[in-house]
Design a protein around this motif. Structure first.
Motif, mmCIF file in Angstrom:
data_model
loop_
_atom_site.group_PDB
_atom_site.id
_atom_site.type_symbol
_atom_site.label_atom_id
_atom_site.label_comp_id
_atom_site.label_asym_id
_atom_site.label_seq_id
_atom_site.Cartn_x
_atom_site.Cartn_y
_atom_site.Cartn_z
ATOM 1 N N THR A 54 -1.797 77.034 -21.652
ATOM 2 C CA THR A 54 -2.199 78.721 -21.807
ATOM 3 C C THR A 54 -2.803 78.986 -23.047
ATOM 4 O OG1 THR A 54 -0.160 79.062 -20.327
ATOM 5 C CG2 THR A 54 -1.062 80.935 -21.928
ATOM 6 N N TYR A 55 -2.458 78.228 -24.227
ATOM 7 C CA TYR A 55 -3.015 78.348 -25.717
ATOM 8 C C TYR A 55 -4.564 78.136 -25.479
ATOM 9 C CZ TYR A 55 -4.072 77.599 -30.178
ATOM 10 O OH TYR A 55 -4.667 77.594 -31.587
ATOM 11 N N ARG A 56 -4.786 76.816 -24.895
ATOM 12 C CA ARG A 56 -6.255 76.426 -24.430
ATOM 13 C C ARG A 56 -6.851 77.430 -23.679
ATOM 14 N NH1 ARG A 56 -3.474 71.365 -24.315
ATOM 15 N NH2 ARG A 56 -3.302 71.572 -21.867
ATOM 16 N N ARG A 57 -6.212 77.960 -22.827
ATOM 17 C CA ARG A 57 -6.990 79.027 -21.741
ATOM 18 C C ARG A 57 -7.402 80.102 -22.590
ATOM 19 N NH1 ARG A 57 -3.433 79.454 -17.752
ATOM 20 N NH2 ARG A 57 -2.795 81.548 -18.050
ATOM 21 N N GLY A 65 -16.026 85.330 -25.106
ATOM 22 C CA GLY A 65 -16.457 86.438 -25.413
ATOM 23 C C GLY A 65 -15.535 87.642 -24.649
ATOM 24 N N ARG A 66 -14.445 86.998 -24.027
ATOM 25 C CA ARG A 66 -13.573 87.858 -22.866
ATOM 26 C C ARG A 66 -12.063 88.311 -23.669
ATOM 27 N NH1 ARG A 66 -12.633 85.034 -17.767
ATOM 28 N NH2 ARG A 66 -12.830 83.114 -19.054
ATOM 29 N N MET A 67 -11.618 89.150 -23.413
ATOM 30 C CA MET A 67 -10.103 89.430 -23.965
ATOM 31 C C MET A 67 -9.142 88.812 -22.918
ATOM 32 S SD MET A 67 -8.574 90.775 -26.267
ATOM 33 C CE MET A 67 -6.927 91.058 -26.730
ATOM 34 N N PHE A 73 -0.185 87.590 -21.572
ATOM 35 C CA PHE A 73 0.939 87.920 -20.595
ATOM 36 C C PHE A 73 1.534 86.641 -20.130
ATOM 37 C CE2 PHE A 73 3.110 90.582 -17.682
ATOM 38 C CZ PHE A 73 3.807 91.212 -18.665
ATOM 39 N N ASP A 74 0.706 85.597 -19.753
ATOM 40 C CA ASP A 74 1.543 84.482 -19.278
ATOM 41 C C ASP A 74 1.864 83.877 -20.433
ATOM 42 O OD1 ASP A 74 0.754 84.492 -16.474
ATOM 43 O OD2 ASP A 74 -1.128 83.267 -16.599
#
Length: 157
Positions: A54-57, A65-67, A73-74
Motif C-alpha cells: 500500500t505504501y508503494r501504491r 500527481g493523483r491524491m 484509507f486502505d
C-alpha cells in the motif's frame, strides 16, 4: 460517546476472555495459547506485507500527481488490522483478518465511508472582501485555477 467507549472497553475484553476460556476448555489450553501466538505472528506478517504494498501504491499515485485517498484509507484499515491481530482474542483476530483480505476490506471501507457521510458534516469558511462566508466562492465554470498563494503587505515605518 464516552459511555459507548467505556462499554466497548469493558465488553470486548470480557467477550474475548470468555471465548478464549471456552476454547481452552473445549480443546487444550496449550492449543489456545498457540492459536493466539500463531494468529498474531501470521497477522503481523500479512499486515506488514500489505502495508508495504500500500505504501508503494501511495508513492506511485503521488508520483502520477493523483491524491491517493483510497490507498490512504486502505493503509489506515491495514494498520488497524495489525493492531487487532496482535491483540489476543478470537473476535479481534477475525476482524483483523477480515480487514487484511482485499475483497472483504472493500465493503467494510464502503460502509465506513457511508457512516462517515451520515455522521460528519464538513464546512469551510473563507474571508472575501473582509466578510466571512460559509463556503469559498466558486470559480467560473470554464476557468481553471493553476496556482495560488497569499502575499502579505508589510507596512514600512
Amino acid at each position: 460517546m464516552l459511555g459507548i467507549l467505556l462499554l466497548l472497553f469493558i465488553l470486548i475484553p470480557t467477550t474475548e476472555l470468555a471465548l478464549l476460556l471456552f476454547l481452552a476448555g473445549a480443546t487444550d489450553p496449550l492449543f489456545t495459547l498457540a492459536l493466539v501466538v500463531v494468529t498474531g505472528v501470521i497477522g503481523s506478517m500479512l499486515a506488514r506485507n500489505q502495508g508495504f504494498a500500500t505504501y508503494r501504491r501511495i508513492q506511485s499515485e503521488f508520483a502520477q500527481g493523483r491524491m491517493p485517498t483510497d490507498s490512504l484509507f486502505d493503509a489506515i484499515l491495514i494498520s488497524l488490522a495489525g493492531v487487532l491481530l496482535i491483540t489476543p482474542g478470537i473476535l479481534t483476530d477475525l476482524t483483523g483478518f477480515a480487514l487484511l483480505i482485499p475483497f472483504l476490506r472493500k465493503p467494510i471501507k464502503a460502509w465506513l465511508i457511508e457512516w462517515g457521510k451520515k455522521h460528519f458534516h464538513l464546512t469551510t469558511s473563507a474571508t472575501v472582501d473582509g466578510f466571512t462566508t460559509d463556503s469559498p466562492p466558486s470559480p467560473a465554470p470554464d476557468t481553471e485555477i493553476l496556482d495560488s498563494y497569499v502575499v502579505e503587505a508589510r507596512k514600512e515605518d
